[in-house]
Design a protein around this motif. Structure first.
Motif, short mmCIF file in Angstrom:
data_model
loop_
_atom_site.label_atom_id
_atom_site.label_comp_id
_atom_site.label_asym_id
_atom_site.label_seq_id
_atom_site.Cartn_x
_atom_site.Cartn_y
_atom_site.Cartn_z
N VAL A 46 1.91 -4.10 -6.92
CA VAL A 46 1.24 -5.33 -7.37
C VAL A 46 2.08 -6.55 -7.01
CG1 VAL A 46 0.38 -6.59 -9.38
CG2 VAL A 46 0.04 -4.12 -9.22
N ARG A 105 0.84 -1.21 0.00
CA ARG A 105 0.00 0.00 0.00
C ARG A 105 0.87 1.25 0.00
NH1 ARG A 105 -5.29 1.00 0.49
NH2 ARG A 105 -5.62 -1.25 0.66
N SER A 150 -8.83 -4.06 -12.14
CA SER A 150 -8.54 -2.69 -12.55
C SER A 150 -9.35 -2.30 -13.79
CB SER A 150 -7.04 -2.52 -12.83
OG SER A 150 -6.28 -2.78 -11.67
N GLN A 198 5.91 6.43 -11.68
CA GLN A 198 4.60 5.97 -11.20
C GLN A 198 4.39 4.51 -11.55
OE1 GLN A 198 1.29 7.76 -13.23
NE2 GLN A 198 -0.07 6.12 -12.56
N ALA A 228 -2.08 1.33 -12.98
CA ALA A 228 -2.37 0.05 -12.35
C ALA A 228 -2.59 -1.04 -13.40
CB ALA A 228 -3.59 0.17 -11.44
N HIS A 234 -5.64 -8.95 -10.52
CA HIS A 234 -5.54 -7.50 -10.31
C HIS A 234 -5.81 -6.74 -11.60
CE1 HIS A 234 -3.69 -3.60 -9.40
NE2 HIS A 234 -3.82 -3.91 -8.13
N THR A 244 3.84 1.40 -8.93
CA THR A 244 2.62 0.60 -9.02
C THR A 244 2.94 -0.86 -9.24
OG1 THR A 244 1.51 2.53 -10.00
CG2 THR A 244 0.37 0.42 -10.12
N SER A 278 -5.89 6.45 0.72
CA SER A 278 -6.18 5.21 0.00
C SER A 278 -7.09 4.30 0.83
CB SER A 278 -4.87 4.49 -0.34
OG SER A 278 -4.25 3.97 0.83
N THR A 327 1.92 1.80 -3.65
CA THR A 327 0.84 2.38 -4.47
C THR A 327 0.56 3.82 -4.07
OG1 THR A 327 -0.79 1.40 -2.95
CG2 THR A 327 -0.22 0.14 -4.91
N TYR A 351 -3.69 7.18 -12.42
CA TYR A 351 -3.40 6.12 -11.46
C TYR A 351 -3.97 4.79 -11.93
CZ TYR A 351 -3.38 3.45 -7.13
OH TYR A 351 -3.19 2.47 -6.20
N VAL A 352 -5.22 4.79 -12.40
CA VAL A 352 -5.86 3.55 -12.86
C VAL A 352 -5.13 3.01 -14.09
CG1 VAL A 352 -7.98 2.55 -13.76
CG2 VAL A 352 -8.08 4.19 -11.87
N ALA A 402 -0.06 -4.20 -13.84
CA ALA A 402 -0.54 -5.58 -13.71
C ALA A 402 -0.15 -6.40 -14.92
CB ALA A 402 -2.06 -5.57 -13.52
#
Length: 803
Positions: A707, A546, A742, A699, A614, A738, A703, A570, A549, A610-611, A618
């Protein structure tokens, strides 16, 4: 009219009680709590290893290395070892009392006695044998030692005594204190009484207890003799008379005043080598809390620090800032001095509210504008650092923490600090108007994230605790002037009782159903067979995941945010997703950024970044781990999941209840829907500027690390319950899940996520009971636990963590 020059305020100071009847003020530092946490972490890690009941090879080798030392050193070792005896506690306390160091005697007595009893308690809980109980050759110079081993009471007492006395000693004395403590620990290994893990755990326990005592009782401020400062000035060629302590408030330096040969009144700031800003733990805590170290030059040699302060002050003066002239800046590792002309005036913190007129505030902000034009960040620009003389001239003093060539974030921090300090003394609307009028709206908007208690100095935080409304009204006034939306507006409509009941029913069903899927007896049995060390490892990995992330989220926007607050945000977002789904998570994350002064549109773009990160992370983790797993042959054998039909039925039932509750909550929602633009965001990465590309790469790295760490946490949870699923296979499957969650957040809702993990683990060969226990434990660590904490934080998020 009073004469006053304000020394620098220690940004880590928690409280300072004024001295009475000649007693020195007592200071409490939050970094002592960091030491408590680290000491307990060392103890906890040792506890997990000691619970195995086996002697690791590395520990055995270290033990043999120390235990096999020649017998000729035994007399010296035995004498030093007695410092860890509980009888040494009253002896050391008595010596301190005879030396009239009563506070030291109190700290020694409390720390030593507490460490002795705490070590005895830990021994009875862990029940680890001493070296003689293991298959290792032991030399006993003073005869065989029996009893329990973890932790070493001698080491705990010695570390507690060292921790208790170091604030009262010189730098050399502190080194000797800790050298003796470590010698006691090694001596216990040498005489065959303890294994290395026993003494390390004891040192951690004693360190934690001594640090906690300092936090409870506080640490007295050091005193510096006038003769010492006078000798230093004479050595550097400045003859003065009437040298005496200045009756001013200074926390990280020692202020004096004097008169030189020309009759000029001087302000002499003495810097000592034991400033708290030089503590690496303080600096690390400050960096993690607000991504800012107030005194970035503190670890430099003292002479260089003095010269740095002089250079910054002269630079500011040359660029038009009203700063006192510097007459001398010199020093060595034993001490340094900065000498300036004495400014006769009153600090803004001393002025009554009716004297803080718009005209005076305008002149104050004009000085700040000159600092900004010179790219000088003061780094401690509180009201007491701004003086007003008898002619109404505004002076800026105390450049000890200042920085030349500062970036925009550092300059914005000055604006935020001074606005917050002024808003506690005058109408916040007047502060906002005067600041915007002189500095402009862009500078004030950039300072908005700094208007949070954690980002401000300890002096301002202490005042905010007495009156919270001033800071709240200041932020509200700034948002109204800048036409920013109110971040405290209703985020969601009232979900209604039916929605809450449906989500609660689905949550209870999955939390109860997964353990019962394999049978209560088998589930509990699998947990009992597991290793505590693996459960501890899973917890640590989940916390680190965490944090990774959260670090990635910091890079989605070109605005300085604190890692600690982002970490908490978060968890608040996890709580919002439980009742409002993926839409709730996005809104909660965006609202956190809005509280940091970001516009709603930019906040939504940051969430999309951010998404998107992710999703890509992944894919990368799944590709790397699957490739390695195929090479190692860990993905070649799959089997039909156990209890496929009951598991699917359980997952669908819980999932349907949760989705029904979220649908009912959405019917009463008054906020606009937040559309995702992940595809456009991914495409935009290819055409981003060079700096933005670097930020996106960093970033993505954080991330991906998050993961991977979550996949490792799942593998650790699997091992904790006796599973034998390969790490690479577990990480590959989790990365795939994951990715699915996402891209389609609805698939990660409670019920679906837990059962998907159970089916995946059983398909990889894990027994049903172990798969259920591992999935249950993992989801507790990465979702249910953080969501619960987020629910607790959400009510006070703006006060403790928001901007």
């Amino acid at each position: 009219m009073t004469s006053r020059v304000i020394g620098p305020a220690d940004p880590d100071l928690r409280a300072c009680r004024p001295a009475r009847r000649g007693r020195r003020p007592v200071q409490r530092y939050p970094v002592d709590l960091v030491r408590v946490a680290l000491g307990l972490a060392v103890l906890g890690l040792g506890f997990l290893v000691a619970q195995r009941g086996r002697l690791p090879v590395f520990e055995r080798d270290v033990f043999q290395l120390v235990n096999d030392l020649p017998a000729t050193v035994f007399p010296v070792v035995w004498a030093v070892m007695q410092l860890g005896n509980v009888l040494a506690v009253p002896v050391v306390a008595g010596v301190a009392a005879l030396a009239r160091r009563l506070r030291m005697a109190r700290d020694v007595l409390v720390s030593g006695v507490a460490a002795y009893f705490a070590a005895d308690l830990v021994k009875n809980v862990v029940q680890r044998e001493r070296p003689g109980g293991f298959a290792v050759e032991v030399n006993f110079p003073e005869g065989p030692v029996t009893g329990l081993g973890f932790v070493s009471g001698h080491s705990a007492v010695a570390a507690a005594l060292a921790t208790a006395v170091v604030p009262y000693l010189s730098r050399r004395g502190r080194r000797w204190a800790w050298t003796l403590a470590w010698t006691v620990a090694l001596a216990r290994v040498y005489v065959g009484a303890h294994l290395p893990l026993d003494v390390v755990g004891g040192l951690g326990l004693g360190w934690a207890i001594g640090s906690l005592v300092h936090w409870v009782f506080g640490i007295p401020r050091r005193e510096v003799a006038v003769a010492r400062v006078g000798q230093l000035l004479d050595r550097f060629g400045l003859s003065v008379r009437d040298l005496r302590p200045a009756s001013v408030e200074a926390r990280s330096s020692h202020p004096f005043e004097a008169v030189d040969e020309r009759g000029r009144r001087l302000y002499v700031k003495f810097l000592e080598p034991d400033r708290y800003e030089r503590d690496w733990l303080y600096r690390l805590w400050r960096l993690l809390a607000v991504r800012d170290i107030k005194d970035g030059d503190a670890v430099a040699p003292l002479g260089q620090q003095a010269e740095h302060e002089a250079v910054v002050a002269m630079t500011a003066r040359e660029r038009g800032v009203s700063a006192p002239p510097v007459l001398l800046a010199r020093g060595d590792e034993r001490g340094a001095v900065v000498v300036q002309e004495y400014v006769t005036g009153r600090g803004i913190d001393e002025l009554p509210a009716d004297e803080l007129t718009p005209e005076l505030l305008r002149r104050v902000w004009q000085q700040v504008a000159l600092l900004r034009a010179a790219r000088v960040a003061h780094h401690d620009l509180v009201a007491s650092s701004v003086l007003v003389d008898a002619d109404g001239r505004v002076w800026v003093v105390d450049f000890g923490n200042a920085l030349n060539g500062a970036d925009d974030d550092a300059l914005a921090g000055d604006v935020a600090e001074l606005m917050a300090s002024l808003a506690l003394r005058v109408d916040p609307a007047l502060v906002a108007d005067s600041t915007i009028h002189v500095l402009g709206p862009d500078a004030v908007a950039r300072a908005l994230p700094g208007l949070t208690p954690l980002a401000l100095s300890a002096v301002t935080r202490a005042e905010i605790r007495e009156d919270r409304s001033g800071l709240d009204r200041l932020r509200g006034a700034i948002r109204r002037r800048l036409a920013l939306p109110d971040p405290d507006r209703p985020e969601f409509g009232r979900p209604g009782l039916a929605a809450r009941l449906a989500v609660a029913a689905g949550s209870v069903l999955v939390l109860v159903g997964v353990p019962l899927l394999a049978g209560a007896t088998a589930f509990v049995g699998s947990v009992e067979r597991g290793g505590w060390r693996w459960l501890g490892a899973a917890l640590v990995l989940a916390v680190l995941a965490r944090a990774a992330t959260a670090a990635a989220a910091l890079l989605t926007i070109d605005r300085r945010l604190a890692l600690g607050r982002t970490y908490a945000a978060s968890m608040v977002a996890e709580e919002a997703s439980l009742l409002h789904g993926g839409e709730g998570w996005r809104r909660s994350a965006a609202r956190f950024l809005e509280r940091a002064g970001v516009s709603p549109e930019e906040a939504q773009r940051a969430v999309d970044r951010y998404v998107a990160g992710a999703i890509v992370a992944a894919v990368l983790v799944a590709a790397v781990t699957s490739g390695l797993a195929v090479v190692e042959g860990h993905l070649g054998s799959w089997q039909t999941p156990e209890a496929l039909v009951p598991a699917v039925a359980l997952g669908l039932g819980a999932w349907a209840l949760v989705l029904a509750g979220q649908w009912l909550a959405r019917r009463h929602d008054t906020g606009p829907d937040v559309r995702r633009h992940v595809t456009l965001t991914l495409r935009g990465h290819l055409t981003a500027p060079r700096r933005a590309l670097w930020m996106r790469g960093a970033q993505l790295g954080w991330t991906a690390a998050g993961v991977a760490l979550e996949g490792a946490a799942l593998a650790a949870a699997m091992h904790a319950v006796g599973g034998a699923v390969p790490l690479l296979a577990t990480a590959t499957v989790y990365a795939g899940l994951h990715l699915l969650w996402s891209v389609l957040p609805v698939t990660g809702a409670p019920g679906a996520a837990e059962v998907a993990l159970v089916l995946a683990l059983t398909a990889l060969g894990a027994p049903l009971a172990g798969a259920c226990a591992a999935a249950f434990t993992f989801r507790l660590l990465v979702f249910w636990g953080p969501a619960l904490i987020g629910g607790v934080l959400s009510a006070r998020f703006d006060h403790r963590f928001g901007a």
